[in-house]
Design a protein around this motif. Sequence first.
Motif, PDB file in Angstrom:
ATOM      1  N   PHE A  51       0.835  -1.199   0.000  1.00 20.41           N
ATOM      2  CA  PHE A  51       0.000   0.000   0.000  1.00 20.41           C
ATOM      3  C   PHE A  51       0.875   1.257   0.000  1.00 20.41           C
ATOM      4  CE2 PHE A  51      -3.090  -3.132   1.154  1.00 20.41           C
ATOM      5  CZ  PHE A  51      -4.303  -2.624   0.714  1.00 20.41           C
ATOM      6  N   ARG A  55       1.240   4.206  -3.203  1.00 21.05           N
ATOM      7  CA  ARG A  55       1.053   5.649  -3.041  1.00 21.05           C
ATOM      8  C   ARG A  55       2.389   6.387  -3.017  1.00 21.05           C
ATOM      9  NH1 ARG A  55      -2.792   4.611  -4.978  1.00 21.05           N
ATOM     10  NH2 ARG A  55      -4.978   4.867  -4.336  1.00 21.05           N
ATOM     11  N   LYS A  61      -1.287   9.218   2.407  1.00 16.86           N
ATOM     12  CA  LYS A  61      -2.124   8.633   1.359  1.00 16.86           C
ATOM     13  C   LYS A  61      -2.208   7.114   1.500  1.00 16.86           C
ATOM     14  CE  LYS A  61      -1.347  12.233  -2.129  1.00 16.86           C
ATOM     15  NZ  LYS A  61      -0.798  12.529  -3.480  1.00 16.86           N
ATOM     16  N   MET A  65      -5.528   4.813   2.173  1.00 19.89           N
ATOM     17  CA  MET A  65      -5.831   3.700   1.267  1.00 19.89           C
ATOM     18  C   MET A  65      -6.005   2.390   2.046  1.00 19.89           C
ATOM     19  SD  MET A  65      -3.512   2.289  -1.905  1.00 19.89           S
ATOM     20  CE  MET A  65      -4.208   1.255  -3.186  1.00 19.89           C
ATOM     21  N   TYR A  69      -9.273  -0.017   2.737  1.00 16.56           N
ATOM     22  CA  TYR A  69      -9.223  -1.454   2.454  1.00 16.56           C
ATOM     23  C   TYR A  69      -9.798  -2.255   3.624  1.00 16.56           C
ATOM     24  CZ  TYR A  69      -7.113  -6.121   2.435  1.00 16.56           C
ATOM     25  OH  TYR A  69      -6.905  -7.472   2.505  1.00 16.56           O
ATOM     26  N   ASP A 177      -7.453  -0.673  -5.845  1.00 13.99           N
ATOM     27  CA  ASP A 177      -7.708  -0.099  -4.528  1.00 13.99           C
ATOM     28  C   ASP A 177      -7.463  -1.069  -3.377  1.00 13.99           C
ATOM     29  OD1 ASP A 177      -8.478   2.179  -5.870  1.00 13.99           O
ATOM     30  OD2 ASP A 177     -10.621   1.764  -5.719  1.00 13.99           O
TER      31      ASP A 177
END
Length: 251
Positions: A51, A55, A61, A65, A69, A177
């Motif tokens: 992750f 980003r 960020k 994210m 999730y 995502d």
Amino acid sequence: MDAKKFVTENNVEKEDRSNEEEHKKILQMKDLIKKQDSTSKEYDDLTIRRFLRARDMDIDKACSMFLNYLKWRKTFVPNGSICVSEIPNHIAQNKLFMQGNDKCGRQISVVFGGKHYPNNSGGVEEFKRYVVFALERITSRMPAGQEKFVTIADIQGWGYSNSDIRGYLAALSILQDYYPERLGKMFVVHVPYVFMAAWKMVYPFIDEKTKTKIVFVEKKQLKSTLLKDIDESQLPEIYGGKLKLVPIQDT
């Protein structure tokens, strides 16, 4: 000092510093997300790192994210996995297979776009469950130390009855995502001209990192292109290799 040796040592030092900085950011990120969601402690450093890399090492960020999730997973996969009984229409279409690894050790999956019929598959919600089912199966079979997979998207026979823009966008959103840094490469093969109209509608929604991983392969160069990344012993028989395809639900 030999110039070549100096460059090598210099590169190693840079890599070590980069790894050290990345590790520090992973620890910072773990601390931040644990304060907002205690279930995050169940996830290892490699997951957090994916992750973070998705980003571009921006901690804020990446935290946002990852928290999204966690929230999504609690609602969409409350039992921890998707059962075959939840996706009967897509299982019946028998369009996704797994078998073999590429030269980097990445799991290979093969999906046949011409076998996907959205009007007979329970709507977009069932398709989303099918996508998650597939991604969970693929990632669970990855060998230790491997984080990415390779997909061969075979579009042979694709027509308007197979077109599913809503489904494609939903699948793309799930991949980008909630399963970031998982796709290693996608070979798109046997592409009919009619498919390009749908591709042009989906393409703007693909992030820049994912775009670099997608390769359209000319029919005349199909086997030679695949053999650059996949040994013949690991290549599916339908592309001139030696492995039989196994339906993903049977893996």
